[in-house]
Design an enzyme around this catalytic site. Structure first.
Site, short mmCIF file in Angstrom:
data_model
loop_
_atom_site.label_atom_id
_atom_site.label_comp_id
_atom_site.label_asym_id
_atom_site.label_seq_id
_atom_site.Cartn_x
_atom_site.Cartn_y
_atom_site.Cartn_z
N GLU A 80 1.54 -1.73 -9.92
CA GLU A 80 2.86 -1.21 -9.66
C GLU A 80 3.81 -1.51 -10.65
OE1 GLU A 80 3.31 1.03 -7.59
OE2 GLU A 80 1.19 1.02 -6.48
N TYR A 90 10.88 -0.32 -3.94
CA TYR A 90 9.58 0.59 -4.06
C TYR A 90 8.29 -0.43 -4.09
CZ TYR A 90 5.87 3.14 -5.99
OH TYR A 90 4.33 3.44 -6.32
N ASP A 100 9.76 6.31 -4.25
CA ASP A 100 10.31 6.52 -5.64
C ASP A 100 10.57 7.91 -5.91
OD1 ASP A 100 7.75 7.75 -5.84
OD2 ASP A 100 7.03 6.32 -7.59
#
Ligand code: SF4
Length: 365
Positions: free
Chosen positions: A46, A129, A147
């Site tokens: 991520e 996020y 996001d």
């Protein structure tokens, strides 16, 4: 601004979850970070995926995980090696923050990524996020992971006309996801939204006819999918003009410098460079800068390439000169005279990798 409750009032949440998760289960791409639910790997992926495309991230992710397979490996690694593994991905503060946070996890949580929103969101470099992504994907916690992609997709499906560039709009989308997320499978729900944004509901040409949630999509129904999301234009980007030099000595060794530990591209290595003041020649500025800053006498030759590099808030336009070192160089922790082979061990930002490449190609001509 409409309230989230009002927006989802007539929305068929259960059927939407079923369609989205069913589609994701069948169609998801086979990506290396999807092979297990290891929170560390989810986290690394991520962070890498922020501002970087999936295709670019895949080889970096594989290489990174083979070098630093666990939290302990990354926590114990030299920052120099971590930056080298990140070289070319850009936004290097992501790598430094990741290593810092991983050390926190080792020291404060016994090497196990925590499972609560409070704890995860306090780790350095982990925003809302990434918190939602780690908690939902690795631990099955129904937390939103919102996001720009997810806001685009949901603004179309739920017909939200708020400006997604505004922070309070993000809060609205968090609330919307809380209202519609699957509690049975929050991981596939969040990943399904992200995958939909990446493969089908793309920014410019959403493939509505192939869309698994088309029947739920209010923008499609109204024919306004290309008008959403609403996003005000970005602030202007400042242009900075720089002169850089690839300086070699008689034996062909090259001079490199380590950037400061604070600010843009911190701790990466670079060729000497300076921001240009308009009223002096670039060669003159470079020569006096090298003497004053590094105590290096040099003869600046011809420019051999120009490089532009765009950051989120500024653009560098760099004219790159060849140059010869005259006399001795006092090396230090931050100034090194190396063979090209030795220099390969050091992490450079993308713009300086391009200089290296252009210089070498020129020598081969
Ligand atoms: Fe996006 Fe079109 Fe699907 Fe709506 S129908 S979610 S606009 S791809």
């Amino acid at each position: 601004m409409k309230q989230s409750k009002e927006i989802v009032k007539d929305f068929n949440i259960a059927k939407f979850q079923e369609d989205l998760i069913g589609w994701f289960t069948a169609e998801q791409r086979d990506l290396p970070w999807r092979q297990d639910k290891d929170p560390y790997k989810v986290w690394v992926s991520e962070i890498m995926l922020q501002q970087t495309r999936v295709d670019t991230v895949i080889p970096y992710f594989n290489n990174f995980i083979s070098k630093f397979p666990t939290i302990e490996h990354l926590a114990d690694a030299d920052e120099e090696d971590v930056l080298k593994a990140w070289e070319g991905l850009g936004y290097y503060s992501r790598a430094r923050n990741l290593q810092h946070a991983v050390r926190e996890v080792r020291d404060e949580y016994g090497g196990i990524v925590p499972e609560t929103k409070d704890e995860v969101s306090k780790l350095r470099g982990v925003g809302p996020y990434t918190t939602g992504a780690i908690l939902s994907i690795a631990y099955g916690v129904p937390e939103p992971a919102v996001d720009g992609n997810v806001m685009r997709v949901l603004s179309r499906i739920l017909f939200v006309w708020e400006d997604i560039a505004k922070p309070k709009t993000r809060k609205l989308f968090d609330e919307l996801v809380y209202a519609i997320i699957s509690h049975e499978n929050p991981s596939f729900f969040n990943q399904g939204l992200m995958e939909l944004g990446a493969l089908i509901c793309t920014p410019k040409s959403p493939a509505c006819l192939l869309c698994p949630v088309q029947e739920h999509c209010r923008a499609f129904e109204e024919g306004t999918q290309k008008e959403l999301p609403v996003k005000t234009s970005k602030k202007s980007v400042k242009a900075v003009e720089l002169a850089a030099t690839v300086l070699t000595d008689e034996s062909g060794k090259v001079l490199i410098h380590k950037r400061s530990s604070k600010g843009l591209l911190a701790n990466l290595w670079e060729f000497p460079n300076i921001e240009i003041q308009k009223d002096l020649s670039k060669e003159e500025e470079l020569t006096s800068f090298l003497t004053e800053k590094y105590g290096v006498e040099a003869e600046i030759g011809q420019p051999f390439t120009t490089i532009s590099h765009v950051f989120s808030h500024l653009t560098w336009h760099i004219t790159v000169y060849e140059g010869k070192i005259r006399g001795k160089v006092e090396e230090s922790e931050t100034l090194k005279l190396l063979t090209w082979e030795e220099a390969e061990q050091y992490a450079f930002p993308v713009s300086h990798q391009k200089m290296k490449k252009a210089f070498k190609e020129r020598q081969q001509d």
